[in-house]
Scaffold this motif. Structure first.
Motif, PDB file in Angstrom:
ATOM      1  N   ARG A 257      44.236 101.421  49.292  1.00 47.85           N
ATOM      2  CA  ARG A 257      45.469 102.126  49.648  1.00 47.85           C
ATOM      3  C   ARG A 257      45.508 103.515  49.021  1.00 47.85           C
ATOM      4  NH1 ARG A 257      49.219  96.665  49.342  1.00 47.85           N
ATOM      5  NH2 ARG A 257      49.340  96.336  51.600  1.00 47.85           N
ATOM      6  N   GLY A 258      45.021 103.632  47.788  1.00 47.18           N
ATOM      7  CA  GLY A 258      44.941 104.943  47.160  1.00 47.18           C
ATOM      8  C   GLY A 258      43.968 105.858  47.887  1.00 47.18           C
ATOM      9  N   ALA A 259      42.845 105.302  48.355  1.00 51.36           N
ATOM     10  CA  ALA A 259      41.862 106.088  49.097  1.00 51.36           C
ATOM     11  C   ALA A 259      42.445 106.590  50.416  1.00 51.36           C
ATOM     12  CB  ALA A 259      40.613 105.249  49.353  1.00 51.36           C
ATOM     13  N   LEU A 260      43.194 105.747  51.091  1.00 47.18           N
ATOM     14  CA  LEU A 260      43.807 106.158  52.356  1.00 47.18           C
ATOM     15  C   LEU A 260      44.841 107.256  52.128  1.00 47.18           C
ATOM     16  CD1 LEU A 260      44.215 102.666  54.080  1.00 47.18           C
ATOM     17  CD2 LEU A 260      42.399 104.345  54.429  1.00 47.18           C
ATOM     18  N   ASP A 261      45.603 107.153  51.042  1.00 42.95           N
ATOM     19  CA  ASP A 261      46.528 108.239  50.694  1.00 42.95           C
ATOM     20  C   ASP A 261      45.755 109.534  50.448  1.00 42.95           C
ATOM     21  OD1 ASP A 261      48.818 106.690  50.857  1.00 42.95           O
ATOM     22  OD2 ASP A 261      48.875 106.234  48.712  1.00 42.95           O
ATOM     23  N   ALA A 262      44.667 109.438  49.691  1.00 44.30           N
ATOM     24  CA  ALA A 262      43.887 110.622  49.337  1.00 44.30           C
ATOM     25  C   ALA A 262      43.307 111.304  50.570  1.00 44.30           C
ATOM     26  CB  ALA A 262      42.765 110.239  48.378  1.00 44.30           C
ATOM     27  N   LEU A 263      43.035 110.535  51.611  1.00 46.13           N
ATOM     28  CA  LEU A 263      42.406 111.056  52.822  1.00 46.13           C
ATOM     29  C   LEU A 263      43.413 111.370  53.928  1.00 46.13           C
ATOM     30  CD1 LEU A 263      39.300 108.714  52.758  1.00 46.13           C
ATOM     31  CD2 LEU A 263      39.271 111.205  52.495  1.00 46.13           C
ATOM     32  N   GLY A 264      44.676 111.276  53.616  1.00 49.20           N
ATOM     33  CA  GLY A 264      45.701 111.714  54.565  1.00 49.20           C
ATOM     34  C   GLY A 264      45.935 110.779  55.733  1.00 49.20           C
ATOM     35  N   PHE A 265      45.689 109.488  55.554  1.00 53.46           N
ATOM     36  CA  PHE A 265      45.956 108.539  56.631  1.00 53.46           C
ATOM     37  C   PHE A 265      47.461 108.339  56.780  1.00 53.46           C
ATOM     38  CE2 PHE A 265      41.537 107.588  56.136  1.00 53.46           C
ATOM     39  CZ  PHE A 265      41.131 107.081  57.368  1.00 53.46           C
ATOM     40  N   ARG A 266      47.937 108.518  58.007  1.00 54.45           N
ATOM     41  CA  ARG A 266      49.347 108.313  58.309  1.00 54.45           C
ATOM     42  C   ARG A 266      49.569 107.254  59.387  1.00 54.45           C
ATOM     43  NH1 ARG A 266      52.723 109.686  54.848  1.00 54.45           N
ATOM     44  NH2 ARG A 266      54.322 109.938  56.451  1.00 54.45           N
ATOM     45  N   PHE A 267      48.612 107.184  60.334  1.00 53.48           N
ATOM     46  CA  PHE A 267      48.815 106.268  61.463  1.00 53.48           C
ATOM     47  C   PHE A 267      47.474 105.765  61.988  1.00 53.48           C
ATOM     48  CE2 PHE A 267      49.078 105.411  66.037  1.00 53.48           C
ATOM     49  CZ  PHE A 267      50.021 104.395  66.022  1.00 53.48           C
ATOM     50  N   GLY A 268      47.439 104.461  62.278  1.00 50.68           N
ATOM     51  CA  GLY A 268      46.292 103.884  62.955  1.00 50.68           C
ATOM     52  C   GLY A 268      45.440 102.998  62.069  1.00 50.68           C
ATOM     53  N   PRO A 269      44.470 102.321  62.692  1.00 53.70           N
ATOM     54  CA  PRO A 269      43.568 101.443  61.945  1.00 53.70           C
ATOM     55  C   PRO A 269      42.558 102.232  61.111  1.00 53.70           C
ATOM     56  CG  PRO A 269      43.682 100.788  64.266  1.00 53.70           C
ATOM     57  CD  PRO A 269      44.300 102.155  64.145  1.00 53.70           C
ATOM     58  N   ALA A 270      42.065 101.589  60.049  1.00 53.51           N
ATOM     59  CA  ALA A 270      40.964 102.122  59.251  1.00 53.51           C
ATOM     60  C   ALA A 270      40.098 100.959  58.783  1.00 53.51           C
ATOM     61  CB  ALA A 270      41.477 102.916  58.053  1.00 53.51           C
ATOM     62  N   HIS A 271      38.836 101.260  58.608  1.00 55.76           N
ATOM     63  CA  HIS A 271      37.822 100.274  58.205  1.00 55.76           C
ATOM     64  C   HIS A 271      37.155 100.820  56.952  1.00 55.76           C
ATOM     65  CE1 HIS A 271      34.422  97.499  58.541  1.00 55.76           C
ATOM     66  NE2 HIS A 271      33.579  98.521  58.616  1.00 55.76           N
ATOM     67  N   THR A 272      37.460 100.227  55.793  1.00 63.14           N
ATOM     68  CA  THR A 272      37.014 100.767  54.510  1.00 63.14           C
ATOM     69  C   THR A 272      36.053  99.806  53.832  1.00 63.14           C
ATOM     70  OG1 THR A 272      39.137 101.900  54.254  1.00 63.14           O
ATOM     71  CG2 THR A 272      37.766 101.680  52.291  1.00 63.14           C
ATOM     72  N   GLU A 273      34.885 100.341  53.437  1.00 65.46           N
ATOM     73  CA  GLU A 273      33.868  99.550  52.739  1.00 65.46           C
ATOM     74  C   GLU A 273      33.862  99.954  51.274  1.00 65.46           C
ATOM     75  OE1 GLU A 273      30.426 100.494  55.039  1.00 65.46           O
ATOM     76  OE2 GLU A 273      30.961  99.096  56.644  1.00 65.46           O
ATOM     77  N   VAL A 274      33.941  98.940  50.406  1.00 63.64           N
ATOM     78  CA  VAL A 274      34.083  99.168  48.971  1.00 63.64           C
ATOM     79  C   VAL A 274      33.118  98.257  48.223  1.00 63.64           C
ATOM     80  CG1 VAL A 274      35.686  99.152  47.019  1.00 63.64           C
ATOM     81  CG2 VAL A 274      36.529  99.679  49.290  1.00 63.64           C
ATOM     82  N   MET A 275      32.485  98.779  47.197  1.00 62.86           N
ATOM     83  CA  MET A 275      31.673  97.957  46.301  1.00 62.86           C
ATOM     84  C   MET A 275      32.498  97.621  45.061  1.00 62.86           C
ATOM     85  SD  MET A 275      28.518  96.688  46.255  1.00 62.86           S
ATOM     86  CE  MET A 275      27.321  97.814  46.991  1.00 62.86           C
ATOM     87  N   LEU A 276      32.616  96.334  44.763  1.00 63.38           N
ATOM     88  CA  LEU A 276      33.272  95.929  43.521  1.00 63.38           C
ATOM     89  C   LEU A 276      32.198  95.852  42.448  1.00 63.38           C
ATOM     90  CD1 LEU A 276      35.874  95.161  42.134  1.00 63.38           C
ATOM     91  CD2 LEU A 276      35.497  92.782  42.822  1.00 63.38           C
ATOM     92  N   THR A 277      32.141  96.872  41.603  1.00 67.54           N
ATOM     93  CA  THR A 277      31.114  96.991  40.577  1.00 67.54           C
ATOM     94  C   THR A 277      31.636  96.449  39.249  1.00 67.54           C
ATOM     95  OG1 THR A 277      31.761  99.157  39.705  1.00 67.54           O
ATOM     96  CG2 THR A 277      30.452  99.135  41.744  1.00 67.54           C
ATOM     97  N   ALA A 278      30.781  96.462  38.252  1.00 65.45           N
ATOM     98  CA  ALA A 278      31.201  96.033  36.916  1.00 65.45           C
ATOM     99  C   ALA A 278      32.271  96.955  36.360  1.00 65.45           C
ATOM    100  CB  ALA A 278      29.991  95.993  35.987  1.00 65.45           C
ATOM    101  N   ASP A 279      32.348  98.181  36.879  1.00 64.50           N
ATOM    102  CA  ASP A 279      33.345  99.160  36.426  1.00 64.50           C
ATOM    103  C   ASP A 279      34.565  99.223  37.329  1.00 64.50           C
ATOM    104  OD1 ASP A 279      31.713 100.020  34.251  1.00 64.50           O
ATOM    105  OD2 ASP A 279      30.549 101.252  35.636  1.00 64.50           O
ATOM    106  N   GLY A 280      34.636  98.328  38.310  1.00 59.84           N
ATOM    107  CA  GLY A 280      35.765  98.335  39.226  1.00 59.84           C
ATOM    108  C   GLY A 280      35.355  98.787  40.615  1.00 59.84           C
ATOM    109  N   PRO A 281      36.310  98.913  41.533  1.00 62.13           N
ATOM    110  CA  PRO A 281      35.985  99.304  42.909  1.00 62.13           C
ATOM    111  C   PRO A 281      35.467 100.732  42.991  1.00 62.13           C
ATOM    112  CG  PRO A 281      38.212  98.373  42.747  1.00 62.13           C
ATOM    113  CD  PRO A 281      37.751  98.663  41.358  1.00 62.13           C
TER     114      PRO A 281
END
Length: 416
Positions: A257-281
């Motif tokens: 959700r923070g990434a979508l805010d940072a990228l200016g998402f306001r409307f529509g679907p998004a497909h986000t790929e994230v690695m959960l590392t030892a240091d977090g996402p």
């Protein structure tokens, strides 16, 4: 008031699902095809008969805008990754109240710029460098935080793991960069830039969302399993749909959700790929469109919903149409077939046996005996071979059949 129009830019891949859903909801679906067109693996899914009109971007942006401006446009959406930038531009002009931040449009497409946007927003990211020529990268890649590290090199604006290359220990990164620069990628564009990143290690997840008024709702959550194959390090093998609540899931969702805010998402679907590392996402990439490769259809089986359905319900003004999260109704797993070597298929019928499994809800076998195939190297070559969709309310039954499906797939004979 007449029928309102929803424009779908490049209705390929999962984007083919928009038109029937929009028509059922009383909208007129219209297609726009971008130029240059993406690879045939995408465009082959296009169903022009589903649309009331079809426009081509090759006629010029001004002509396209004039033609669309004569319609009562309710929204503009990308159907596939190749349509993201054009969709952003058209939405800002034709339906600005349902458009993402136009100033950040390049960041939603470029894998280097999106990391910069997250960093400016205060989110942790992986070290990333954008390269236009190998010579300019040498001073940076031979110093911390890149020196001596495993690196991943990939096109700045491609899809489906196209061209994604592992450079172990950072050795000979020049060859990987040179091999991608100037090459035409799967969305039909020439790679003018490539991205070099520190390799992420951990568990890879997908968080699919639908945003409205800048509010990001979660439609489904998945875990990927990728394997090394034929010299390639990130070949898709399995996709597993997960419940909203689970170990580490809250942290993943908050980060996305923070990434979508940072990228200016306001409307529509998004497909986000994230690695959960030892240091977090850590972000792998965000795609400003609905998930492709059949994932949207599988999500509907898992949860009864997906980004396309939420989009259409929202546009139709259905009360309570967009919950913030989801409930997992079924255990769903997708087993993707992997060719360990190039050669000729000798017993494709073994893959068809997967259809006898009790939890098999879909089977796509795209090869026949005698077909010559390449070793699986990326998502496009994996989907060219096929996959099995397994689903049931009994998780143990799905797990059992998944093991059997993998065993069937391993029996596929590929002769030299």
């Amino acid at each position: 008031m007449g029928t309102r129009t929803v424009v779908i830019v490049d209705p390929y891949s999962s984007g083919v699902m928009y038109a029937p859903a929009l028509r059922r909801a009383g909208f007129s679906p219209v297609a726009v095809c971008s130029d240059p067109p993406p690879a045939p693996q995408f465009t082959a899914a296009f169903r022009p008969q589903d649309f009331d009109a079809r426009f081509r971007a090759e006629e010029g942006l001004d002509a396209l805008l004039r033609a669309l401006d004569r319609l009562d446009v309710a929204a503009v959406l990308p159907g596939a990754e190749s349509g993201v930038l054009l969709s952003d531009h058209l939405a800002a002009r034709l339906a600005p109240h349902l458009a993402n931040d136009p100033e950040l449009a390049p960041h939603r497409r470029h894998k280097g710029l999106m990391q910069q946007a997250l960093a400016r927003h205060g989110l942790p990211v992986t070290p990333t460098l954008t390269v236009r020529h190998p010579d300019e990268a040498a001073p940076l890649l031979t110093a911390p935080p890149f020196a001596g590290q495993d690196l991943v090199v990939k096109p700045a604006a491609a899809v489906c793991t196209d061209g994604v290359t592992l450079v172990e220990g950072g050795r000979n990164w020049q060859a990987a960069v040179t091999a991608l620069l100037g090459r035409r990628n799967a969305v039909g564009l020439v790679n003018e830039e490539v991205v070099v990143q520190r390799r992420l290690t951990g568990t890879e997840y997908v968080v699919n969302t639908f945003s409205h008024d800048g509010r990001h709702t979660v439609t489904d959550l998945c875990r990927y399993r990728k394997v090394a194959n034929a010299g390639h390090f990130a070949v898709y093998q399995d996709v597993e749909f997960l419940p909203f609540a689970g170990p580490g899931h809250e942290e993943l969702v908050d980060y996305v959700r923070g990434a979508l805010d940072a990228l200016g998402f306001r409307f529509g679907p998004a497909h986000t790929e994230v690695m959960l590392t030892a240091d977090g996402p850590r972000l792998i990439e965000v795609n400003a469109r609905v998930a492709g490769s059949g994932m949207a259809a599988a999500a509907a089986l898992a949860t009864g919903d997906n980004g396309i359905q939420r989009t259409v319900r929202y546009l139709g003004g259905v009360q309570g149409a967009v919950p913030d999260t989801f409930e997992l109704a079924r255990t769903v797993r997708v087993a993707m077939f992997v060719a360990p070597r190039p050669g000729t298929v000798a017993n494709a019928e073994v893959l068809h046996e997967i259809q006898t499994l009790p939890t098999c809800r879909g089977l796509e076998v795209r090869v026949r005996n005698g077909d010559t195939i390449a070793a699986t190297s990326d998502l496009l070559s994996s989907t060219a071979l096929g996959w099995a969709l397994l689903a049931d309310r009994d998780a143990a039954a799905v797990e059992r059949d998944h093991r059997l499906a993998r065993a069937f797939a391993e029996r596929l004979r590929i002769t030299a």
